[in-house]
Motif scaffolding. Sequence first.
Motif, PDB file in Angstrom:
ATOM      1  N   VAL A  24      60.163  60.763  28.516  1.00  0.00           N
ATOM      2  CA  VAL A  24      61.476  61.337  28.752  1.00  0.00           C
ATOM      3  C   VAL A  24      62.299  60.346  29.548  1.00  0.00           C
ATOM      4  O   VAL A  24      61.843  59.834  30.574  1.00  0.00           O
ATOM      5  CB  VAL A  24      61.366  62.668  29.529  1.00  0.00           C
ATOM      6  CG1 VAL A  24      62.744  63.208  29.875  1.00  0.00           C
ATOM      7  CG2 VAL A  24      60.566  63.680  28.729  1.00  0.00           C
ATOM      8  N   GLY A  25      63.493  60.087  29.077  1.00  0.00           N
ATOM      9  CA  GLY A  25      64.396  59.200  29.790  1.00  0.00           C
ATOM     10  C   GLY A  25      65.641  59.943  30.219  1.00  0.00           C
ATOM     11  O   GLY A  25      66.214  60.707  29.444  1.00  0.00           O
ATOM     12  N   ASP A  29      68.068  55.011  27.148  1.00  0.00           N
ATOM     13  CA  ASP A  29      67.724  55.225  25.744  1.00  0.00           C
ATOM     14  C   ASP A  29      66.293  54.801  25.422  1.00  0.00           C
ATOM     15  O   ASP A  29      65.759  55.171  24.383  1.00  0.00           O
ATOM     16  CB  ASP A  29      68.682  54.444  24.837  1.00  0.00           C
ATOM     17  CG  ASP A  29      70.103  54.978  24.919  1.00  0.00           C
ATOM     18  OD1 ASP A  29      70.268  56.185  25.176  1.00  0.00           O
ATOM     19  OD2 ASP A  29      71.039  54.171  24.737  1.00  0.00           O
ATOM     20  N   ASN A  30      65.692  54.010  26.297  1.00  0.00           N
ATOM     21  CA  ASN A  30      64.363  53.477  26.037  1.00  0.00           C
ATOM     22  C   ASN A  30      63.459  53.699  27.250  1.00  0.00           C
ATOM     23  O   ASN A  30      63.210  52.775  28.015  1.00  0.00           O
ATOM     24  CB  ASN A  30      64.467  51.984  25.698  1.00  0.00           C
ATOM     25  CG  ASN A  30      63.145  51.413  25.257  1.00  0.00           C
ATOM     26  OD1 ASN A  30      62.269  52.141  24.801  1.00  0.00           O
ATOM     27  ND2 ASN A  30      62.995  50.102  25.397  1.00  0.00           N
ATOM     28  N   PRO A  31      62.960  54.932  27.448  1.00  0.00           N
ATOM     29  CA  PRO A  31      62.113  55.184  28.624  1.00  0.00           C
ATOM     30  C   PRO A  31      60.814  54.380  28.553  1.00  0.00           C
ATOM     31  O   PRO A  31      60.198  54.269  27.500  1.00  0.00           O
ATOM     32  CB  PRO A  31      61.841  56.685  28.558  1.00  0.00           C
ATOM     33  CG  PRO A  31      62.131  57.093  27.163  1.00  0.00           C
ATOM     34  CD  PRO A  31      63.119  56.111  26.609  1.00  0.00           C
ATOM     35  N   LEU A  32      60.433  53.806  29.676  1.00  0.00           N
ATOM     36  CA  LEU A  32      59.238  52.976  29.749  1.00  0.00           C
ATOM     37  C   LEU A  32      58.077  53.676  30.441  1.00  0.00           C
ATOM     38  O   LEU A  32      56.992  53.125  30.530  1.00  0.00           O
ATOM     39  CB  LEU A  32      59.566  51.663  30.467  1.00  0.00           C
ATOM     40  CG  LEU A  32      60.675  50.834  29.806  1.00  0.00           C
ATOM     41  CD1 LEU A  32      60.998  49.618  30.653  1.00  0.00           C
ATOM     42  CD2 LEU A  32      60.289  50.431  28.395  1.00  0.00           C
ATOM     43  N   SER A  33      58.297  54.880  30.955  1.00  0.00           N
ATOM     44  CA  SER A  33      57.269  55.669  31.624  1.00  0.00           C
ATOM     45  C   SER A  33      57.355  57.101  31.118  1.00  0.00           C
ATOM     46  O   SER A  33      58.284  57.449  30.390  1.00  0.00           O
ATOM     47  CB  SER A  33      57.486  55.655  33.143  1.00  0.00           C
ATOM     48  OG  SER A  33      57.373  54.354  33.642  1.00  0.00           O
ATOM     49  N   LEU A  35      58.241  59.650  32.743  1.00  0.00           N
ATOM     50  CA  LEU A  35      59.574  60.037  33.189  1.00  0.00           C
ATOM     51  C   LEU A  35      60.248  58.786  33.711  1.00  0.00           C
ATOM     52  O   LEU A  35      59.769  58.156  34.658  1.00  0.00           O
ATOM     53  CB  LEU A  35      59.508  61.103  34.289  1.00  0.00           C
ATOM     54  CG  LEU A  35      60.842  61.516  34.907  1.00  0.00           C
ATOM     55  CD1 LEU A  35      61.767  62.104  33.839  1.00  0.00           C
ATOM     56  CD2 LEU A  35      60.615  62.530  36.014  1.00  0.00           C
ATOM     57  N   ASP A  36      61.333  58.407  33.086  1.00  0.00           N
ATOM     58  CA  ASP A  36      62.061  57.192  33.449  1.00  0.00           C
ATOM     59  C   ASP A  36      63.488  57.588  33.824  1.00  0.00           C
ATOM     60  O   ASP A  36      64.247  58.065  32.982  1.00  0.00           O
ATOM     61  CB  ASP A  36      62.063  56.232  32.260  1.00  0.00           C
ATOM     62  CG  ASP A  36      62.552  54.840  32.617  1.00  0.00           C
ATOM     63  OD1 ASP A  36      63.223  54.678  33.647  1.00  0.00           O
ATOM     64  OD2 ASP A  36      62.260  53.924  31.841  1.00  0.00           O
ATOM     65  N   ILE A  37      63.842  57.425  35.089  1.00  0.00           N
ATOM     66  CA  ILE A  37      65.156  57.833  35.585  1.00  0.00           C
ATOM     67  C   ILE A  37      65.965  56.591  35.899  1.00  0.00           C
ATOM     68  O   ILE A  37      65.575  55.778  36.731  1.00  0.00           O
ATOM     69  CB  ILE A  37      65.019  58.704  36.853  1.00  0.00           C
ATOM     70  CG1 ILE A  37      64.187  59.951  36.551  1.00  0.00           C
ATOM     71  CG2 ILE A  37      66.396  59.078  37.395  1.00  0.00           C
ATOM     72  CD1 ILE A  37      63.823  60.758  37.775  1.00  0.00           C
ATOM     73  N   ASN A  38      67.093  56.450  35.236  1.00  0.00           N
ATOM     74  CA  ASN A  38      68.010  55.365  35.512  1.00  0.00           C
ATOM     75  C   ASN A  38      69.177  55.962  36.288  1.00  0.00           C
ATOM     76  O   ASN A  38      70.171  56.383  35.732  1.00  0.00           O
ATOM     77  CB  ASN A  38      68.492  54.715  34.221  1.00  0.00           C
ATOM     78  CG  ASN A  38      69.424  53.551  34.481  1.00  0.00           C
ATOM     79  OD1 ASN A  38      69.540  53.073  35.597  1.00  0.00           O
ATOM     80  ND2 ASN A  38      70.111  53.113  33.444  1.00  0.00           N
ATOM     81  N   GLY A  39      69.034  56.037  37.598  1.00  0.00           N
ATOM     82  CA  GLY A  39      70.053  56.652  38.451  1.00  0.00           C
ATOM     83  C   GLY A  39      69.424  57.125  39.741  1.00  0.00           C
ATOM     84  O   GLY A  39      68.324  56.719  40.103  1.00  0.00           O
ATOM     85  N   ASN A  40      70.112  57.992  40.426  1.00  0.00           N
ATOM     86  CA  ASN A  40      69.623  58.520  41.701  1.00  0.00           C
ATOM     87  C   ASN A  40      68.741  59.735  41.478  1.00  0.00           C
ATOM     88  O   ASN A  40      68.858  60.424  40.463  1.00  0.00           O
ATOM     89  CB  ASN A  40      70.805  58.905  42.599  1.00  0.00           C
ATOM     90  CG  ASN A  40      71.626  57.693  42.964  1.00  0.00           C
ATOM     91  OD1 ASN A  40      71.090  56.627  43.215  1.00  0.00           O
ATOM     92  ND2 ASN A  40      72.944  57.851  42.969  1.00  0.00           N
ATOM     93  N   LEU A  41      67.900  60.013  42.451  1.00  0.00           N
ATOM     94  CA  LEU A  41      67.018  61.166  42.414  1.00  0.00           C
ATOM     95  C   LEU A  41      67.239  61.965  43.687  1.00  0.00           C
ATOM     96  O   LEU A  41      67.251  61.401  44.789  1.00  0.00           O
ATOM     97  CB  LEU A  41      65.550  60.717  42.337  1.00  0.00           C
ATOM     98  CG  LEU A  41      64.483  61.786  42.444  1.00  0.00           C
ATOM     99  CD1 LEU A  41      64.528  62.700  41.219  1.00  0.00           C
ATOM    100  CD2 LEU A  41      63.106  61.151  42.568  1.00  0.00           C
ATOM    101  N   SER A  42      67.439  63.241  43.556  1.00  0.00           N
ATOM    102  CA  SER A  42      67.577  64.115  44.723  1.00  0.00           C
ATOM    103  C   SER A  42      66.358  65.021  44.807  1.00  0.00           C
ATOM    104  O   SER A  42      65.842  65.478  43.790  1.00  0.00           O
ATOM    105  CB  SER A  42      68.835  64.978  44.618  1.00  0.00           C
ATOM    106  OG  SER A  42      69.985  64.179  44.678  1.00  0.00           O
TER     107      SER A  42
END
Length: 147
Positions: A24-25, A29-33, A35-42
């Motif tokens: 899941v990304g 568009d190309n998740p490498l894990s 769960l791949d998050i490109n951004g901030n996490l709260s």
Amino acid sequence: MNKSKLMLILFTVFFAVNFGFSQVGINTDNPLSTLDINGNLSLKTVTLNGNGTGNGGAAVLIDDGIYISINPLATDDKFQLPNPTLFPGRVYIIRNIQNAVTAQLTTTTNLLFPKNSTVGSAQIYMYEGNLRTVIVISDGQNWTYIN
């Protein structure tokens, strides 16, 4: 077996295998894990107040949130982690927000182990200069803490 049944079985197996290894990304568009998050996490944050009874009183149960500010109202107010066997992999970030009041971190069962150690204890004390903030991780049997 007729051709349509065979196709249905192959179709089901193909999608079951693909969903079992899916990634899941978020904002990618190309998740490498997984769960791949490109951004901030709260993370969910909560504040837990002690019960003001200190070492002799009942513990305040930690059962919600990820980043937890504990606020002891009396010296050695207890804050209790849940049973690590029920929550393998659970992670908490815990901070004593009092400057001059010690908090006691305990667990319902088993022990708390400092990282890289095989010697655990039933509780740790959190105060200014000593374990003010800890990260605890359940391994399914005990809690490991990192400061």
